[in-house]
Design a protein around this motif. Structure first.
Motif, PDB file in Angstrom:
ATOM      1  N   PRO A  41      18.463  -2.964  23.920  1.00  0.00           N
ATOM      2  CA  PRO A  41      18.368  -3.178  22.482  1.00  0.00           C
ATOM      3  C   PRO A  41      18.908  -4.513  21.973  1.00  0.00           C
ATOM      4  O   PRO A  41      18.880  -4.742  20.766  1.00  0.00           O
ATOM      5  CB  PRO A  41      19.152  -2.016  21.906  1.00  0.00           C
ATOM      6  CG  PRO A  41      20.155  -1.696  22.942  1.00  0.00           C
ATOM      7  CD  PRO A  41      19.490  -1.954  24.241  1.00  0.00           C
ATOM      8  N   ILE A  99      22.531   0.782  26.505  1.00  0.00           N
ATOM      9  CA  ILE A  99      22.556   0.764  25.045  1.00  0.00           C
ATOM     10  C   ILE A  99      23.570  -0.256  24.542  1.00  0.00           C
ATOM     11  O   ILE A  99      23.346  -0.925  23.528  1.00  0.00           O
ATOM     12  CB  ILE A  99      22.893   2.166  24.490  1.00  0.00           C
ATOM     13  CG1 ILE A  99      21.832   3.178  24.940  1.00  0.00           C
ATOM     14  CG2 ILE A  99      23.005   2.135  22.979  1.00  0.00           C
ATOM     15  CD1 ILE A  99      20.417   2.821  24.548  1.00  0.00           C
ATOM     16  N   TYR A 213      20.988   1.053  17.444  1.00  0.00           N
ATOM     17  CA  TYR A 213      20.170   0.693  18.608  1.00  0.00           C
ATOM     18  C   TYR A 213      18.834   1.420  18.653  1.00  0.00           C
ATOM     19  O   TYR A 213      17.876   0.934  19.265  1.00  0.00           O
ATOM     20  CB  TYR A 213      20.943   0.963  19.900  1.00  0.00           C
ATOM     21  CG  TYR A 213      21.146   2.430  20.227  1.00  0.00           C
ATOM     22  CD1 TYR A 213      20.222   3.128  20.992  1.00  0.00           C
ATOM     23  CD2 TYR A 213      22.269   3.118  19.765  1.00  0.00           C
ATOM     24  CE1 TYR A 213      20.405   4.475  21.287  1.00  0.00           C
ATOM     25  CE2 TYR A 213      22.459   4.454  20.051  1.00  0.00           C
ATOM     26  CZ  TYR A 213      21.532   5.130  20.822  1.00  0.00           C
ATOM     27  OH  TYR A 213      21.712   6.466  21.105  1.00  0.00           O
ATOM     28  N   ASP A 214      18.708   2.565  17.995  1.00  0.00           N
ATOM     29  CA  ASP A 214      17.482   3.362  18.080  1.00  0.00           C
ATOM     30  C   ASP A 214      16.829   3.546  16.710  1.00  0.00           C
ATOM     31  O   ASP A 214      15.630   3.328  16.545  1.00  0.00           O
ATOM     32  CB  ASP A 214      17.798   4.731  18.697  1.00  0.00           C
ATOM     33  CG  ASP A 214      16.551   5.571  18.882  1.00  0.00           C
ATOM     34  OD1 ASP A 214      15.532   5.026  19.346  1.00  0.00           O
ATOM     35  OD2 ASP A 214      16.601   6.781  18.576  1.00  0.00           O
ATOM     36  N   SER A 215      17.616   3.906  15.705  1.00  0.00           N
ATOM     37  CA  SER A 215      17.054   4.167  14.372  1.00  0.00           C
ATOM     38  C   SER A 215      16.912   2.895  13.540  1.00  0.00           C
ATOM     39  O   SER A 215      16.257   2.906  12.502  1.00  0.00           O
ATOM     40  CB  SER A 215      17.934   5.167  13.620  1.00  0.00           C
ATOM     41  OG  SER A 215      19.170   4.565  13.257  1.00  0.00           O
ATOM     42  N   HIS A 216      17.545   1.810  13.989  1.00  0.00           N
ATOM     43  CA  HIS A 216      17.471   0.515  13.306  1.00  0.00           C
ATOM     44  C   HIS A 216      17.977   0.584  11.868  1.00  0.00           C
ATOM     45  O   HIS A 216      17.508  -0.136  10.994  1.00  0.00           O
ATOM     46  CB  HIS A 216      16.054  -0.069  13.391  1.00  0.00           C
ATOM     47  CG  HIS A 216      15.650  -0.355  14.800  1.00  0.00           C
ATOM     48  ND1 HIS A 216      15.984  -1.523  15.445  1.00  0.00           N
ATOM     49  CD2 HIS A 216      15.002   0.410  15.709  1.00  0.00           C
ATOM     50  CE1 HIS A 216      15.541  -1.468  16.699  1.00  0.00           C
ATOM     51  NE2 HIS A 216      14.948  -0.312  16.875  1.00  0.00           N
ATOM     52  N   TRP A 398      27.265   4.024  17.229  1.00  0.00           N
ATOM     53  CA  TRP A 398      26.120   4.590  17.946  1.00  0.00           C
ATOM     54  C   TRP A 398      25.689   5.942  17.369  1.00  0.00           C
ATOM     55  O   TRP A 398      24.673   6.491  17.763  1.00  0.00           O
ATOM     56  CB  TRP A 398      26.429   4.736  19.433  1.00  0.00           C
ATOM     57  CG  TRP A 398      27.683   5.515  19.733  1.00  0.00           C
ATOM     58  CD1 TRP A 398      27.799   6.855  19.955  1.00  0.00           C
ATOM     59  CD2 TRP A 398      29.015   4.985  19.841  1.00  0.00           C
ATOM     60  NE1 TRP A 398      29.101   7.216  20.185  1.00  0.00           N
ATOM     61  CE2 TRP A 398      29.869   6.077  20.129  1.00  0.00           C
ATOM     62  CE3 TRP A 398      29.563   3.716  19.727  1.00  0.00           C
ATOM     63  CZ2 TRP A 398      31.246   5.908  20.302  1.00  0.00           C
ATOM     64  CZ3 TRP A 398      30.937   3.551  19.902  1.00  0.00           C
ATOM     65  CH2 TRP A 398      31.761   4.639  20.184  1.00  0.00           C
ATOM     66  N   THR A 401      23.602   6.665  11.293  1.00  0.00           N
ATOM     67  CA  THR A 401      22.205   6.322  11.026  1.00  0.00           C
ATOM     68  C   THR A 401      21.908   6.238   9.526  1.00  0.00           C
ATOM     69  O   THR A 401      20.753   6.080   9.133  1.00  0.00           O
ATOM     70  CB  THR A 401      21.259   7.342  11.673  1.00  0.00           C
ATOM     71  OG1 THR A 401      21.582   8.659  11.198  1.00  0.00           O
ATOM     72  CG2 THR A 401      21.370   7.309  13.198  1.00  0.00           C
TER      73      THR A 401
END
Length: 487
Positions: A41, A99, A213-216, A398, A401
C-alpha cells in the motif's frame, strides 16, 4: 408515424438490460492497480536504474549549511523515532508487514523500494535507510501520481523517485530543486535540474495525506486542509511556513507574504516537539552535545510555533441579568491547515479552565491532568474520535475507517466552547483563567506505543529511559478575564 414514449421505454429497458449490470454493481470505489503500484500500500514509484541513493553524509561535503539544518529535523528522525517504531511494531503484529509498507514508504522511502526494511526496528539497516526522509529522497522526486491513486488524491507516498538515469556516456545522477541551477552546480557529481514541482505544495502532499491501507479513509489530511483553506487561495505553500524560522513564519502567516529566496531553510519544523525531546535525550546520553543542542533549538522552535498558532477570546453570557455561562472562542490564527492536524484522533488540544471568586478561591476547574498525566472525563478536547468498520471507537490507524467526531479548527477559523458558571453567593465578580494546551498523544497511548518498541530499540540504552515519561504539555495560549456576575 412517430414512436410513442412507451416504445422508447421498451427499447431503453431492452438495451440497458443487455448490459452486464453485475459489472457496475461489483465495481470498487477504490480500485488498485497493483502492477502500477508494486510497493502497495505504499504508492511510491521508482524509475529504477543503476543509480544508487546518496546518503546525507555525502551531501554534507558540499551542502554543510543545509545538512546542519536538516540534521535532527522530523524528516531526519522520521524512521528512528521510537513512537513511530512502537506504532509500526504494533501494526506489523496486528496486520502483517506487507501492510506496514504504507507507513515505511514515507518514513524511509529508500529502505522500502530497495527491500531493506523487512520488519520493525533499526538493526542491520544501511545509513540511507536509517536516514528517513533525507536530502536525496526529496531531491530525487521527479513527479507524482496523485491522479492515479485509489482515492484520486495525494496519498501514502504517491511520488516518483528518479535518483539518476543511464545515458550513452554512463550513469548520471540527477538532483532536482526549485531554482535555475547555477554554473558548476553539482560539481560533476550530479546534474542539477530545475523542478517546478519543488515550488508546489504537491511535493509535500504525497506523505502528508495518510489514508487507511484498504478503505482509503484519510487518517491524516493536512494537504487537503490547506488546499481547501485561505492560505492556498493566497498562494502560501507548505514550504513558506515550514522551511523558515519563526519570525518569517509569523510574518508569512499574518501578511500572506511569501518569504524571500534567502529566507528558506531545511528545518521542516512543525508541531512535533516530542520527537526532538526524545532525540535530545538520546544525543546527550551518547555524549554528542553539539547534536543535543541542535535538537534543543528545534524543540524550542516547535514550541514557539505552537504558541503562535492560536488565540483565545473569553466573554460572559448573561440571561435575565445574571451571569450563566462563559464563552471561549478558540481561534486558529496562523496554522495554514486545521489545528490540530496530522493524526487528529491521537493528538490532544484541549481547554483547561479555572474560575475564581473575588478572593481568589477556585470554585470550578476543568481539563486538569491527574498525577499520572491523564485527562479526566468531560474535558473539551479539540481533536477527532476514530471508529472502525463496526462504528465503535477505535484509535489504531489500521482499524480507523471513519471519524465519529471531528472538532479540529480550520485555517483562520474558530470553535466556540461554553461553560456553565454558578458563582458563589455574595460574589459580584469572577476571574477566569483559560489555557489552550497541546500534546502529541494521550498519556496512555504514549505509554502503549513506547512499551511496544522493537527489541533493537532499547529505550534505556539509547534514550536513558527506565520508564515511559510523562509527556510534555505545551501551553499554546494562556488568557485571563474578569467580569461581573450581574449585568
Amino acid at each position: 408515424m412517430k414512436p410513442s414514449l412507451r416504445t422508447f421505454l421498451i427499447i431503453a429497458v431492452f438495451v440497458l438490460g443487455s448490459f452486464p449490470f453485475a459489472a457496475f454493481a461489483g465495481s470498487n470505489v477504490f480500485d488498485v492497480d497493483h502492477e502500477f503500484y508494486p510497493y502497495y500500500p505504499s504508492l511510491i514509484k521508482w524509475n529504477k536504474s543503476n543509480a544508487q541513493f546518496t546518503p546525507p553524509e555525502v551531501c554534507n561535503g558540499c551542502h554543510s549549511d543545509k545538512y546542519n539544518e536538516w540534521t535532527g529535523s522530523v524528516h531526519a528522525l522520521a524512521f528512528q523515532d521510537p513512537v513511530y517504531q512502537g506504532e509500526l511494531n504494533k501494526a506489523i503484529k496486528a496486520v502483517g508487514h506487507n501492510i506496514s509498507r504504507q507507513c515505511e514508504g514515507c518514513h524511509s522511502p529508500a529502505g522500502v523500494i530497495t527491500g531493506e526494511i523487512k520488519k520493525a526496528g533499526i538493526a542491520g539497516l544501511s545509513p540511507m535507510a536509517l536516514a528517513g526522509v533525507s536530502c536525496d529522497i526529496c531531491h530525487s522526486i521527479s513527479g507524482t501520481t496523485h491522479w492515479q491513486t485509489p482515492a484520486h488524491e495525494p496519498e501514502n507516498g504517491s511520488f516518483i523517485l528518479t535518483p539518476g538515469v543511464q545515458t550513452e556516456e554512463g550513469l548520471q545522477l540527477i538532483k532536482r530543486g526549485p531554482f535555475t541551477p547555477s554554473d558548476g552546480c553539482g560539481m560533476g557529481f550530479h546534474k542539477c535540474v530545475e523542478s517546478s514541482l519543488h515550488l508546489q505544495a504537491d511535493l509535500c502532499a504525497s506523505c502528508h495525506q495518510v489514508y487507511h491501507y484498504d478503505s482509503h479513509f484519510p487518517l491524516e489530511a493536512t494537504y487537503l486542509e490547506w488546499k481547501h483553506g485561505p492560505y492556498a487561495q493566497k498562494e502560501i505553500l507548505c514550504q513558506d511556513c515550514h522551511m523558515v524560522d519563526i519570525r518569517t513564519f509569523m510574518r508569512t502567516a499574518d501578511e500572506f507574504r511569501k518569504p524571500g529566496r534567502k529566507e528558506y531553510r531545511h528545518f521542516f519544523n512543525g508541531a512535533n516537539y516530542l520527537i526532538y525531546h526524545l532525540a535530545e535525550g538520546a544525543a546527550r546520553k551518547a555524549g554528542d552535545e553539539k547534536k543535543a543542542d541542535i535538537l534543543k533549538e528545534k524543540y524550542e522552535m516547535a514550541v514557539k510555533r505552537l504558541q503562535s498558532a492560536a488565540d483565545l477570546e473569553i466573554s460572559p453570557v448573561y440571561r435575565g441579568g445574571k451571569l450563566v455561562e462563559v464563552k471561549i472562542k478558540v481561534k486558529n490564527v496562523r496554522a495554514g491547515h486545521n489545528l490540530p492536524t496530522s493524526l487528529t484522533n491521537v493528538r490532544q488540544m484541549w481547554l483547561e479552565i479555572a474560575a475564581k471568586d473575588e478572593k481568589g478561591n477556585v470554585f470550578m476547574t476543568s481539563g486538569t491532568t491527574d498525577a499520572q498525566g491523564h485527562l479526566p472525563e468531560n474535558v473539551r478536547v479539540l481533536n477527532s474520535d476514530g471508529m472502525g468498520d463496526d462504528f465503535h471507537f477505535a484509535i489504531d490507524p489500521w482499524v480507523v475507517t471513519a471519524f465519529s467526531r471531528h472538532d479540529t479548527i480550520p485555517a483562520r477559523g474558530y470553535k466556540e466552547v461554553y461553560y456553565a458558571l454558578s458563582a458563589p453567593q455574595g460574589n459580584n465578580k469572577i476571574i477566569l483563567e483559560a489555557r489552550l494546551r497541546y500534546r502529541q498523544a494521550d498519556q496512555g497511548v504514549a505509554e502503549a506505543l513506547l512499551s511496544a518498541v522493537p527489541e533493537s530499540i532499547n529505550l534505556k540504552d539509547i534514550y536513558g529511559l527506565t520508564k515511559v515519561p510523562e509527556l510534555p504539555v505545551v501551553d499554546m495560549v494562556v488568557k485571563q478575564a474578569s467580569f461581573s456576575t450581574v449585568q
